[in-house]
Design an enzyme around this catalytic site. Sequence first.
Site, short mmCIF file in Angstrom:
data_model
loop_
_atom_site.label_atom_id
_atom_site.label_comp_id
_atom_site.label_asym_id
_atom_site.label_seq_id
_atom_site.Cartn_x
_atom_site.Cartn_y
_atom_site.Cartn_z
N HIS A 20 0.83 -1.21 0.00
CA HIS A 20 0.00 0.00 0.00
C HIS A 20 0.86 1.27 0.00
O HIS A 20 0.40 2.33 -0.38
CB HIS A 20 -0.90 -0.01 1.23
CG HIS A 20 -2.34 0.31 0.97
ND1 HIS A 20 -2.93 0.34 -0.28
CD2 HIS A 20 -3.34 0.61 1.84
CE1 HIS A 20 -4.21 0.65 -0.16
NE2 HIS A 20 -4.48 0.82 1.12
N TYR A 58 -3.60 8.53 6.79
CA TYR A 58 -3.88 7.15 6.44
C TYR A 58 -4.60 7.14 5.09
O TYR A 58 -5.26 8.09 4.70
CB TYR A 58 -4.67 6.37 7.51
CG TYR A 58 -3.83 6.09 8.73
CD1 TYR A 58 -2.98 4.99 8.76
CD2 TYR A 58 -3.86 6.94 9.82
CE1 TYR A 58 -2.18 4.74 9.87
CE2 TYR A 58 -3.06 6.70 10.93
CZ TYR A 58 -2.22 5.60 10.94
OH TYR A 58 -1.42 5.37 12.03
N ASN A 60 -7.20 5.82 3.63
CA ASN A 60 -8.63 6.00 3.42
C ASN A 60 -9.12 7.43 3.62
O ASN A 60 -10.26 7.74 3.27
CB ASN A 60 -9.43 5.05 4.32
CG ASN A 60 -9.18 3.60 3.97
OD1 ASN A 60 -8.52 3.27 2.99
ND2 ASN A 60 -9.72 2.72 4.78
N ASP A 85 -0.73 2.38 -5.29
CA ASP A 85 -0.76 0.95 -5.56
C ASP A 85 -2.05 0.61 -6.30
O ASP A 85 -3.03 1.33 -6.20
CB ASP A 85 -0.67 0.16 -4.25
CG ASP A 85 -1.87 0.42 -3.34
OD1 ASP A 85 -2.11 1.59 -2.99
OD2 ASP A 85 -2.58 -0.54 -2.98
N ASN A 106 -9.58 2.91 -1.89
CA ASN A 106 -10.17 3.83 -0.93
C ASN A 106 -9.46 5.18 -0.86
O ASN A 106 -10.10 6.20 -0.59
CB ASN A 106 -10.24 3.19 0.45
CG ASN A 106 -11.28 2.09 0.49
OD1 ASN A 106 -12.30 2.15 -0.21
ND2 ASN A 106 -11.04 1.08 1.29
#
Length: 176
Positions: A20, A58, A60, A85, A106
């Site tokens: 990620h 983060y 999301n 990614d 996301n």
Amino acid sequence: MVKLLIFLGNPGKLYEKSRHNVGWLLCDKLYPSVQWAEKFHSLHAKVGTVRLLKPQTYMNESGKAVRACTDFFNFKAEEILVVHDDLELPFGTVRFQKGGGLQGHNGLKSIKSHLGEDGFYRLRFGIGRPAKGSVASYVLLPFSKEEAPLLPILFDKAEHLLSVDVSALPATDTLV
């Protein structure tokens, strides 16, 4: 012309080498000595005429950081390139794209939601899909011992793209 390069990832040692975080890994390779400042819920820097952004919200919630930066500098979506990614591409594939589907990512969904559009450029790094098991767990795993040595080669190929005017490229182009 791209004025803002956004490298997606998750903060913290736990995620440092994860699939990620391929955006952050590329950023660290390309800009090893850049001086980062904390602003826009991100690490932020300027290299020449381009702003760099590593959201610290983060994955999301990346849109929160992107929106804060774009509002401050008045950037338009077509002046933004997001490096991230991509589960839908096999490992080793690097694809350039403008707009288009978000394939369930996301971080991209958050950016689209906060910007109100998806007309930004993307540099998609294929990480492949897991043969079995949870996708959420897979993206947070480090690259395998077979994959990790190939990352510098992929990053070298991606570096070339980041040095050209992406508006002159086709809307979708596979680099590797």
